[in-house]
Design an enzyme around this catalytic site. Structure first.
Site, PDB file in Angstrom:
ATOM      1  N   GLU A   3      86.179  -6.862  99.852  1.00  0.00           N
ATOM      2  CA  GLU A   3      86.649  -7.840  99.332  1.00  0.00           C
ATOM      3  C   GLU A   3      85.524  -8.981  98.977  1.00  0.00           C
ATOM      4  OE1 GLU A   3      90.292  -8.798 101.479  1.00  0.00           O
ATOM      5  OE2 GLU A   3      90.772  -6.808 101.391  1.00  0.00           O
TER       6      GLU A   3
ATOM      7  N   GLU B 194      93.650   2.272 100.579  1.00  0.00           N
ATOM      8  CA  GLU B 194      94.753   1.512 101.620  1.00  0.00           C
ATOM      9  C   GLU B 194      95.992   1.466 100.376  1.00  0.00           C
ATOM     10  OE1 GLU B 194      93.435  -2.587 102.516  1.00  0.00           O
ATOM     11  OE2 GLU B 194      91.530  -1.885 103.070  1.00  0.00           O
TER      12      GLU B 194
HETATM   13  O1  9MR Z   1      97.071  -4.716 107.710  1.00  0.00           O
HETATM   14  C1  9MR Z   1      96.326  -5.598 108.194  1.00  0.00           C
HETATM   15  C2  9MR Z   1      96.999  -6.570 108.903  1.00  0.00           C
HETATM   16  O2  9MR Z   1      97.669  -6.083 109.967  1.00  0.00           O
HETATM   17  C3  9MR Z   1      96.281  -7.879 109.174  1.00  0.00           C
HETATM   18  O3  9MR Z   1      97.211  -8.815 109.508  1.00  0.00           O
HETATM   19  C4  9MR Z   1      95.621  -8.287 108.025  1.00  0.00           C
HETATM   20  C5  9MR Z   1      94.685  -9.453 108.315  1.00  0.00           C
HETATM   21  O4  9MR Z   1      94.030 -10.090 107.148  1.00  0.00           O
HETATM   22  O5  9MR Z   1      94.800  -7.233 107.480  1.00  0.00           O
HETATM   23  C6  9MR Z   1      95.606  -5.991 106.800  1.00  0.00           C
HETATM   24  O6  9MR Z   1      94.786  -5.149 106.546  1.00  0.00           O
HETATM   25  C7  9MR Z   1      93.864  -5.494 105.288  1.00  0.00           C
HETATM   26  C8  9MR Z   1      92.681  -4.880 105.174  1.00  0.00           C
HETATM   27  O7  9MR Z   1      91.804  -5.020 106.285  1.00  0.00           O
HETATM   28  C9  9MR Z   1      91.821  -5.204 104.204  1.00  0.00           C
HETATM   29  N1  9MR Z   1      92.629  -5.014 102.663  1.00  0.00           N
HETATM   30  C10 9MR Z   1      93.893  -5.847 102.586  1.00  0.00           C
HETATM   31  C11 9MR Z   1      94.690  -5.168 104.134  1.00  0.00           C
HETATM   32  C12 9MR Z   1      96.075  -5.733 103.945  1.00  0.00           C
HETATM   33  O8  9MR Z   1      95.947  -7.356 103.991  1.00  0.00           O
END
Ligand code: 9MR
Length: 562
Positions: free
Chosen positions: A375, A482
Site C-alpha cells: 500500500e 486478498e
Molecule cells: O484482515 C486484516 C484485519 O484483521 C486487520 O485488523 C487489518 C489491520 O489493518 O488488516 C487486515 O488486512 C489487511 C491487509 O493486511 C492489507 N490489505 C488490506 C487488508 C484489509 O484491511
C-alpha cells in the site's frame, strides 16, 4: 375345465347387464369422471439411503386415501433440499453428487413424505484383480486366494476419519475392516465412481496402511484416467485405507501448478477444527492475515513475538502448503516504539533492516514469497502515499526493503502489493510506475500483488485482463493476493458474487504470469469485512457454517477446466 370357466363368466356378465337395464333412471348424458381421491398419506421408500458420489438410487412413493387404499396413477413432485449433495429426477431417481446429507421429498396433492439421503466420500477398491461391488455406500471387496493370508472377503465402508492422523492425508478414508495381512506384496487397484474425482487421482490419491497410530502411505502407481483407476503395491499387516480426496480447489489447483490460498487468522486456526480441516483440504497456500505484521511480531525494539506466526507456518508445513509472508514495509499496525516521538531516517532504516533480517531469515525455507512493500500508493492515485516511512525515511526505503529481503532469503519471491489497482486506473498507473522503476533500477522485485477487495459490481473480464497484461509485459508476475467480494446486508446476490469470483480467477488463469489467487480469509465466519464495513458481509467463498457458496463452485469449476 377351461370351457366351464368361460361359461360361468358369461353368465355373470349377462346377469350384470340385466341389473343395469332395470335401474329406475337412465342418465341422459355421459357421467362425469369420479373426482380424484383425496391424498391423505404419502409414503416414500426407502426412508434412508447411503450413496457415494456418482451412484444413484430409485426412490418410490405411494399415495393413499383416508381409507388407506393406494391411489393408482397418483403423481408426485420430487425435490432435494440440497441439490449440491444429490439431485432427484421426476421419476424419483436420486443421483449423489457431493458428500453431505439431503432430504428428498415426494409431494402429491398437499401431502409430502421424505427420505434422508447420505452421500459419503469413497471409491472402489480391488486387490490383485479381485472384484468389488458397491451398493448404497457399502463396498464389498473379494480378494483372490493367495493374495492374502486373511479370509477372502471384507466389507469396505466409507469412514469419516478413523484416527486424527487420517487427516494428515488429504481426503477421507475408505477403510477395510478387520485388519488384513498381505503375505506377499499385493497390488491394490481402485476405481473412482465419478469422473470428477478421477481428475484429481494423479495428484491427490493416497493409499495408506494403519499400523498402531500411524499411516504408512504407498505410492500410487499407474493412474489410468480413461478407466479411472489407480493402483499401489501394498505389503504387511494393518487396516488398509484408501484416501479418496473429494474434489477440492486444492486438488485442481495442484494439477495446474496454481497456488490457491487463503489468509489465515491464528485465533480461528487454534480454536476451530472445521476451519483447520477445510483450510487444509481446499487450499495449497496460506498468507498470515496479521501474525507477521510489524506490530504483532515485533512489539518492542528488542522483542519479537513469533508464537502466532510459528503456529500458522507449522500448520502450513504439516499440511504441505506454501506460506506467503505478509508484510514487511507498511504504514498500518506499527508498534508504538517505532512511531512514537520523532523517529529519524537513520532510526527507521536501521529498525526496518534488522526487522526484515530477523523475520525473513527466521522463516526462510518455509515462506515461498513475501509482500515486501504494501500500500505504497496514495489513495487518490497520484504517486506515493505520504506515510511516515516515506515522509521521514524517503522513497528509497522501498528499494532497500526489497534488497534486505532478498539477502535474508534469496529463494523467496518478492512482491509489491496494493488495493484498488485491479483495473487500469490512476492508482494502478502509479503502482505500475513504481514497480517498473524498481525493476529498472535493479531492485529485486518479482511481481505485484493486486489485493482485490471488491464490492458489486466488480470489473469486467476485459478490464482485469488489460491490467494484468501490462504488468506481465513489463516482466512482472501478478497475483491476486486478498480477494473478497462484499455484499450489502439484506441483498440476495450470491449468484452474482459467484460469477464475479469466476471472472476474477478466469482473468488470472488466462494470463501466464498470474499463478496465484488468495482469498482474504475463506469463511464468512471470520472475515474482516463486517467489522470494517458495517452493513456489508458474506464476502468469501464459504458461508459461516463452512458451506460452499456459488463463489466456491465457480472457483472450483475454473480450476477444474483443462
Ligand atoms: O484482515 C486484516 C484485519 O484483521 C486487520 O485488523 C487489518 C489491520 O489493518 O488488516 C487486515 O488486512 C489487511 C491487509 O493486511 C492489507 N490489505 C488490506 C487488508 C484489509 O484491511
Amino acid at each position: 375345465m377351461l370351457r366351464r370357466v368361460s361359461l360361468l363368466a358369461l353368465a355373470v356378465f349377462v346377469v350384470g347387464c340385466g341389473g343395469a337395464e332395470a335401474a329406475p333412471t337412465t342418465p341422459t348424458s355421459s357421467p362425469l369422471p369420479p373426482p380424484p381421491p383425496t391424498v391423505a398419506v404419502v409414503t416414500v421408500s426407502p426412508t434412508t439411503g447411503s450413496l457415494v458420489p456418482g451412484e444413484s438410487q430409485l426412490l418410490t412413493a405411494v399415495a393413499r386415501d383416508a381409507a388407506g387404499t393406494a391411489i393408482a396413477g397418483a403423481t408426485f413432485t420430487w425435490s432435494s433440499s440440497s441439490v449440491s449433495v444429490a439431485t432427484v429426477a421426476s421419476d424419483g431417481r436420486a443421483t449423489a453428487l457431493t458428500p453431505g446429507t439431503t432430504t428428498i421429498s415426494a409431494t402429491s396433492g398437499a401431502v409430502s413424505a421424505t427420505a434422508l439421503l447420505t452421500v459419503n466420500e469413497g471409491g472402489l477398491i480391488a486387490v490383485s484383480g479381485g472384484t468389488v461391488t458397491a451398493l448404497n455406500g457399502q463396498l464389498r471387496l473379494e480378494i483372490p486366494a493367495g493374495a492374502l493370508t486373511a479370509p477372502t472377503a471384507f466389507v469396505v465402508r466409507p469412514v469419516a476419519a478413523p484416527t486424527p492422523n487420517a487427516r494428515l492425508l488429504a481426503g477421507t478414508a475408505v477403510a477395510i475392516t478387520p485388519a488384513i495381512t498381505f503375505a506377499t506384496p499385493a497390488t491394490v487397484r481402485l476405481r473412482y465412481p465419478t469422473a470428477l474425482a478421477a481428475d484429481v487421482v494423479e495428484t491427490q490419491l493416497r493409499i495408506g496402511r494403519l499400523t498402531d497410530t500411524t499411516w504408512q502411505t504407498f505410492a500410487v502407481v499407474a493412474p489410468d484416467r480413461v478407466n479411472r483407476t489407480a493402483a499401489a503395491r501394498v505389503t504387511g499387516t494393518g487396516t488398509l485405507a484408501v484416501f479418496a480426496p473429494p474434489p477440492s480447489l486444492r486438488g485442481y489447483a495442484q494439477r495446474r501448478s496454481f497456488d490457491i490460498g487463503a489468509a489465515v487468522s491464528v485465533d480461528a486456526l487454534r480454536a476451530d477444527s472445521t476451519y483447520r480441516r477445510v483450510l487444509a483440504e481446499e487450499f495449497n497456500s496460506v498468507t498470515l492475515e496479521n501474525a507477521m505484521k510489524f506490530g504483532p511480531i515485533h512489539p518492542a525494539a528488542t522483542t519479537y513475538a513469533f508464537a502466532n506466526a510459528d503456529t500458522i507456518v507449522g500448520f502450513a508445513v504439516a499440511n504441505n502448503m506454501k506460506v506467503y509472508g505478509h508484510v514487511l514495509l507498511w504504514h498500518t499496525q506499527q508498534p508504538a516504539w517505532l512511531t512514537d516521538g520523532t523517529p529519524t531516517r537513520a532510526f527507521l532504516l536501521s529498525s526496518l533492516k534488522s526487522h526484515i533480517e530477523t523475520v525473513v531469515a527466521r522463516y526462510a525455507g518455509k515462506t515461498t514469497s513475501w509482500d515486501v512493500a504494501n500500500e505504497m500508493i496514495a489513495d487518490n492515485g497520484t504517486g506515493l502515499r505520504r506515510s511516515f516511512w516515506i515522509e521521514v525515511a524517503g522513497a528509497d526505503i522501498i528499494d532497500s526493503a526489497f534488497v534486505w529481503a532478498r539477502r535474508s532469503d534469496p529463494n523467496a519471491r518478492l512482491f509489491l502489493s496494493d488495493y484498488s489497482v485491479e483495473t487500469v486506473n490512476r492508482k494502478s498507473d502509479s503502482l505500475f510506475a513504481l514497480a517498473t522503476r524498481l525493476k529498472a533500477a535493479g531492485v529485486p522485485i518479482d511481481g505485484v500483488g493486486l489485493q482485490g477487495h471488491f464490492m458489486l459490481p466488480t470489473p469486467s473480464a476485459a478490464q482485469l485482463t488489460a491490467n494484468l497484461a501490462r504488468f506481465a509485459a513489463a516482466g512482472l508476475d501478478i497475483r491476486y493476493t486478498e480477494i473478497d467480494v462484499r455484499l450489502m446486508d439484506g441483498t440476495d446476490n450470491l449468484a452474482v458474487q459467484g460469477s464475479a469470483y469466476g471472472t476474477i480467477i478466469d482473468a488470472c488463469l488466462a494470463q501466464p504470469r498470474c499463478k496465484s489467487l488468495t482469498t482474504w480469509g475463506f469463511t464468512d465466519k471470520y472475515s474482516w469485512i463486517p467489522g470494517t464495513f458495517p452493513g456489508f458481509g458474506r464476502a468469501l467463498p464459504f458461508d459461516q457454517l463452512f458451506g460452499p457458496k456459488p463463489a466456491y463452485l465457480t472457483l472450483r469449476d475454473a480450476l477444474a477446466r483443462p
